[in-house]
Enzyme design. Structure first.
Site, mmCIF file in Angstrom:
data_model
loop_
_atom_site.group_PDB
_atom_site.id
_atom_site.type_symbol
_atom_site.label_atom_id
_atom_site.label_comp_id
_atom_site.label_asym_id
_atom_site.label_seq_id
_atom_site.Cartn_x
_atom_site.Cartn_y
_atom_site.Cartn_z
ATOM 1 N N HIS A 1 9.489 3.672 4.580
ATOM 2 C CA HIS A 1 9.737 4.330 3.298
ATOM 3 C C HIS A 1 9.548 5.843 3.416
ATOM 4 C CE1 HIS A 1 9.026 0.409 0.838
ATOM 5 N NE2 HIS A 1 10.282 0.575 1.180
ATOM 6 N N GLU B 1 7.294 -5.843 1.619
ATOM 7 C CA GLU B 1 6.311 -6.620 2.382
ATOM 8 C C GLU B 1 5.927 -7.894 1.648
ATOM 9 O OE1 GLU B 1 1.694 -6.451 3.888
ATOM 10 O OE2 GLU B 1 2.742 -4.530 3.636
ATOM 11 N N ASN C 1 1.543 2.625 0.411
ATOM 12 C CA ASN C 1 0.325 3.248 0.927
ATOM 13 C C ASN C 1 0.198 4.694 0.458
ATOM 14 O OD1 ASN C 1 0.865 5.229 3.417
ATOM 15 N ND2 ASN C 1 2.365 3.572 3.538
ATOM 16 N N THR D 1 -0.775 -5.509 3.187
ATOM 17 C CA THR D 1 -1.530 -4.633 4.090
ATOM 18 C C THR D 1 -1.715 -3.219 3.568
ATOM 19 O OG1 THR D 1 0.433 -3.931 5.321
ATOM 20 C CG2 THR D 1 -0.692 -5.919 6.094
#
Length: 328
Positions: free
Chosen positions: A61, A146, A245, A185
């Site tokens: 990304h 994910e 993230n 994750t």
């Protein structure tokens, strides 16, 4: 986006007298081993097969990375039906449902799996829990690639998505059903800990991983932001708006009591953000290359007299192997 001119960027300061600006650069930051591996897989595939090489979804990304790979011969598509017969195709670092490689194999496509090995580990755990007869509660964000990939490792109806602590309270499972939990994750360490605690309280016998599934890079980047945020008036997080993230890094900074903004490039920085800032923090999500960090620091230096220092909270030396097709 049009970049502001230097004169417009200095509403309070003359060009001759720049105010000092302390810049704290978090470390670790930027590319993780899984992202390094995924990008290298695409680059090596282009070298081996020649352009074009198709990639299902963004390999990682980050628009800068994706555009760079496009320039080298990668073609990004959303689904396999956009890949011509006989063309090589790479699956993104986020992982894919089992149905995708099965479809590629049925069509005779030469495919490469760039799924991060830490995501693949969660996939294998899901398979083992299913084979053991457990219903899986998967902690993650709906719609994230994910999450789609992990939930696609087991039959529909055998895994349930859990996004919040409130979701835990709404779970209705028959008492005789064995349970297990797994996590995406790239989540916030703190958020996940709260959800896992709620799961364990409601389901004392629930099976879980020996360690939380949040990857080392995600945890390390969050800890590095916590280390600098308390000293900063503003934290800039370099990353994409669809990067889980990176979004979590913004949240971590804000929870530490400072303002934070997500940017993709230095050109997105508004000069007025700096009007009341004496110390600024800079970090980057796991899909953002170091060149973008340097770009941001250089941009800040156009407006203010910067003094920068790197604040290191961990060292990373992880390296993941490439697929056998690219090394034999």
């Amino acid at each position: 986006m049009t970049e502001p001119t230097l004169s417009a960027a200095l509403p309070q300061d003359s060009l001759a007298e720049k105010r000092p600006l302390r810049v704290l650069i978090a470390a670790p930051r930027g590319f993780c081993a899984g992202v390094d591996r995924a990008i290298e897989i695409v680059e090596r595939a282009i070298d081996r097969y020649g352009a074009p090489v198709y990639v299902r979804h963004e390999i990682v990304h980050n628009r800068f990375v994706v555009e760079g790979l496009k320039a080298k011969g990668a073609v990004f598509v959303e689904e396999l039906n956009a890949v011509p017969d006989g063309a090589p195709v790479v699956f993104s670092a986020h992982g894919v449902p089992k149905s995708i490689p099965a479809e590629a194999t049925t069509r005779g496509l030469d495919w490469l799996d760039a799924t991060c090995p830490l995501v693949s580990k969660v996939h294998r755990q899901a398979e083992r829990h299913y084979e053991a007869g457990r219903h899986i509660l998967f902690v993650g964000h709906r719609g994230h690639p994910e999450v789609i990939g992990t939930m696609g490792q087991v039959p529909a109806g055998t895994i349930t998505l859990v996004e919040t602590v409130e979701d835990v309270g709404a779970i209705a499972i028959a008492p005789d059903v064995q349970l297990a939990f797994l996590t995406q994750t790239t989540l916030s360490v703190d958020d996940t800990a709260a959800i896992v605690a709620a799961l364990r309280e409601k389901f004392p016998t629930i099976a879980g991983p020996k360690a939380e599934d949040i990857c080392y890079a995600t945890s390390n980047r969050q800890e590095s932001v916590k280390a600098i945020a308390g000293d900063c008036d503003l934290v800039l997080v370099i990353g994409a708006p669809n990067s889980s993230n990176s979004l979590r890094l913004v949240e971590v900074a804000e929870r530490s009591g400072t303002r934070a903004r997500l940017i993709q490039r230095a050109s997105e920085i508004a000069p007025e953000w700096l009007n009341t800032v004496e110390t600024i923090g800079v970090t980057a999500g796991a899909s953002a290359p170091e060149v973008l960090v340097r770009e941001v620091v250089d941009r800040l230096g156009e407006w203010r007299a910067i003094s920068s220092e790197t604040v290191t909270t961990a060292e990373e030396h992880m390296v993941f192997k490439l697929p056998r097709q690219l090394t034999e």
